[in-house]
Design a protein around this motif. Structure first.
Motif, PDB file in Angstrom:
ATOM      1  N   ILE A  72      69.129  40.091 108.144  1.00 18.14           N
ATOM      2  CA  ILE A  72      68.894  40.539 106.734  1.00 18.14           C
ATOM      3  C   ILE A  72      67.273  40.490 106.543  1.00 18.14           C
ATOM      4  O   ILE A  72      66.843  39.477 106.475  1.00 18.14           O
ATOM      5  CB  ILE A  72      69.499  39.858 105.776  1.00 18.14           C
ATOM      6  CG1 ILE A  72      71.366  39.820 106.013  1.00 18.14           C
ATOM      7  CG2 ILE A  72      69.530  40.220 104.483  1.00 18.14           C
ATOM      8  CD1 ILE A  72      71.931  38.577 105.437  1.00 18.14           C
ATOM      9  N   THR A  73      66.802  41.846 106.128  1.00 18.18           N
ATOM     10  CA  THR A  73      65.373  41.702 105.789  1.00 18.18           C
ATOM     11  C   THR A  73      65.225  41.016 104.353  1.00 18.18           C
ATOM     12  O   THR A  73      63.933  40.403 104.008  1.00 18.18           O
ATOM     13  CB  THR A  73      64.739  42.914 105.745  1.00 18.18           C
ATOM     14  OG1 THR A  73      65.569  44.014 104.745  1.00 18.18           O
ATOM     15  CG2 THR A  73      64.838  43.709 107.151  1.00 18.18           C
ATOM     16  N   HIS A  74      65.959  41.301 103.324  1.00 17.93           N
ATOM     17  CA  HIS A  74      65.633  40.905 101.812  1.00 17.93           C
ATOM     18  C   HIS A  74      66.721  40.835 101.110  1.00 17.93           C
ATOM     19  O   HIS A  74      67.944  41.713 101.456  1.00 17.93           O
ATOM     20  CB  HIS A  74      64.600  41.204 101.323  1.00 17.93           C
ATOM     21  CG  HIS A  74      64.357  42.782 101.056  1.00 17.93           C
ATOM     22  ND1 HIS A  74      64.335  43.689 102.277  1.00 17.93           N
ATOM     23  CD2 HIS A  74      64.564  43.562  99.934  1.00 17.93           C
ATOM     24  CE1 HIS A  74      64.492  44.836 101.855  1.00 17.93           C
ATOM     25  NE2 HIS A  74      64.485  44.829 100.440  1.00 17.93           N
ATOM     26  N   ALA A  75      66.718  40.635  99.759  1.00 13.41           N
ATOM     27  CA  ALA A  75      68.209  40.811  99.138  1.00 13.41           C
ATOM     28  C   ALA A  75      68.285  41.714  97.980  1.00 13.41           C
ATOM     29  O   ALA A  75      68.997  41.908  97.218  1.00 13.41           O
ATOM     30  CB  ALA A  75      68.209  39.083  98.292  1.00 13.41           C
ATOM     31  N   HIS A  76      67.245  42.695  98.277  1.00 13.74           N
ATOM     32  CA  HIS A  76      67.512  43.824  97.279  1.00 13.74           C
ATOM     33  C   HIS A  76      68.936  44.532  97.616  1.00 13.74           C
ATOM     34  O   HIS A  76      69.370  44.508  98.831  1.00 13.74           O
ATOM     35  CB  HIS A  76      66.553  44.959  97.642  1.00 13.74           C
ATOM     36  CG  HIS A  76      65.110  44.532  96.737  1.00 13.74           C
ATOM     37  ND1 HIS A  76      64.031  44.776  97.227  1.00 13.74           N
ATOM     38  CD2 HIS A  76      65.027  44.031  95.400  1.00 13.74           C
ATOM     39  CE1 HIS A  76      63.038  44.708  96.288  1.00 13.74           C
ATOM     40  NE2 HIS A  76      63.516  43.997  95.229  1.00 13.74           N
TER      41      HIS A  76
END
Length: 443
Positions: A72-76
């Protein structure tokens, strides 16, 4: 590694469902739809997991049952849909799952995981390296954030076969000193976001075309991108120009837009193949030439070979030559398979209908309908098309949509060309049908 692109669009996809801009209208006309960007590696490793992933996988006939690790790259919200964990838990025997990403992203997932679920959380920060199943993963910084610096990352993934990819979405242009981390990487494929086209000023945390070009050039400068690297633009949004123009502009960087559903078999000698078909005077050749309009060094294969004693044919050939760039090399030769195998620069084959005619002529198969030798050449052509290591475009004719030919030889040609077109299309990365000068994206 085998990489399946489940989506190549920005957060709002492309086209944006609420928009009537030229770019969105063109995408609708071509039925060229892009879901939110995500990818599946070798069936077992996910790169991002947004809300479009499940429906995209179903539409593309891809199963996620074997996924055991998610980077997962980030929570967007377009990169992480934690509710998917609930839906996965409804499948009996779904198996273990490891979620890897910034701590904030993992925290968003925890409420969706039952107390007895076989889900483990591995928080990471930029600069770390770890073993993920059979993959070596380096965590890289992103010029992007959700709420705080460091809560978004990128991934450098090396497979068991030694092939290596960079998953670089989302990010703005890196500071100069960050590129040292990629020195000598020589990626097989770079998946780099290009969200805003000519509107790069909309966000410092995303790339437009100028920023995309700057990132590519800096990666070339440190040996992260080499001649063999496939550069694929993803996270594409409607601030980009229409796809035809975008494709031409990316080509100047030796890059191309990704396509939902495409599969990249990294480490295999396969180039990008586009098949264009349509009726007479439908604009097939002109469209094909336009796709390579920004490339100076192209081999144009007049696949029917030389032809003499036909003034009308000579005029047609001359008209085609006049509109092609003078820097292109024209080859009149029916040995299309040999040309594809030896090609070191982009190839345009025009067209398979005249090639098939020439091969039937050569084997005197019009009257006796002895087609074994012709079909052997078709098989050889298909093998060369499949393994060609450079970008290649093939043009053909649709001859089966009209009146049934009155002669046995005409019916034979219709049937053989139909089979050839279907086989070439099956092996193509993109298939375009031309109708009244308008390109329709079939796949």
């Amino acid at each position: 590694m085998k990489v399946t692109l489940l989506g190549t669009g920005a957060a709002d996809g492309w086209p944006n469902a609420f928009c009537r801009c030229t770019s969105c209208a063109d995408a609708r006309r071509l039925r060229d739809f892009r879901a939110q960007t995500a990818a599946l590696v070798d069936d077992g490793l996910m790169l991002d997991f947004g809300p479009d992933v499940m429906s995209s996988a179903v539409r593309q006939g891809v199963s996620l049952a074997d996924v055991r690790h998610v980077l997962i790259t980030h929570a967007h919200a377009d990169h992480l849909a934690p509710q998917s964990l609930l839906f996965r838990s409804w499948v009996e025997g779904a198996g273990d799952l490891e979620l890897i990403g910034p701590a904030d992203a993992l925290d968003a997932c925890r409420p969706w995981v039952g107390p007895d679920a076989a889900v483990r959380f591995t928080p990471v920060v930029a600069g770390e390296s770890l073993r993920v199943g059979e993959y070596d993963v380096r965590v890289l910084p992103a010029q992007h954030k959700v709420f705080r610096d460091g809560d978004a990352v990128l991934y450098d993934v090396t497979g068991a076969d030694g092939t290596r990819l960079l998953w670089a979405t989302d990010t703005g242009v890196w500071p100069s000193d960050w590129f040292d981390r990629l020195e000598g990487a020589a990626f097989d494929a770079v998946f780099l976001e290009e969200t805003f086209g000519d509107r790069g000023e909309l966000s410092a945390g995303h790339l437009g075309l100028d920023g995309f070009g700057a990132m590519v050039e800096r990666m070339r400068g440190v040996g992260a991108i080499v001649d063999a690297t496939e550069i694929v633009a993803v996270h594409l949004g409607h601030h980009n120009p229409p796809i035809g123009e975008l494709r031409r502009r990316l080509r100047t960087l030796r890059a191309r837009p990704g396509r939902d559903g495409e599969v990249l078999a990294m480490g295999e000698p396969v180039g990008h193949r586009i098949f264009i078909t349509g009726g007479a005077r439908s604009g097939k050749s002109r469209y094909a030439e336009g796709l390579l309009g920004g490339v100076d060094d192209v081999v144009y294969v007049a696949a029917g070979g030389p032809r003499t004693g036909d003034p009308d044919w000579d005029r047609r050939v001359e008209a085609h030559r006049d509109r092609r760039p003078a820097s292109w090399t024209t080859v009149e030769d029916t040995d299309v398979a040999g040309i594809l195998r030896s090609a070191r620069r982009p190839v345009l084959v025009d067209c398979l209908g005249t090639w098939l005619t020439a091969r039937i002529d050569h084997h005197n198969a019009w009257e006796n309908v002895e087609l074994d030798a012709v079909r052997a050449e078709v098989d050889d052509l298909l093998n060369a098309w499949r393994t060609c290591t450079v970008p290649v475009i093939a043009v053909s004719n649709e001859v089966g949509s009209g009146v049934v030919p009155a002669t046995a030889s005409g019916r034979m040609f219709r049937d053989e060309l139909g089979r050839l077109n279907a086989a070439v299309a099956e092996l193509a990365d993109e298939v375009v049908l031309m109708v009244a000068g308008q390109p329709l994206a079939v796949r």
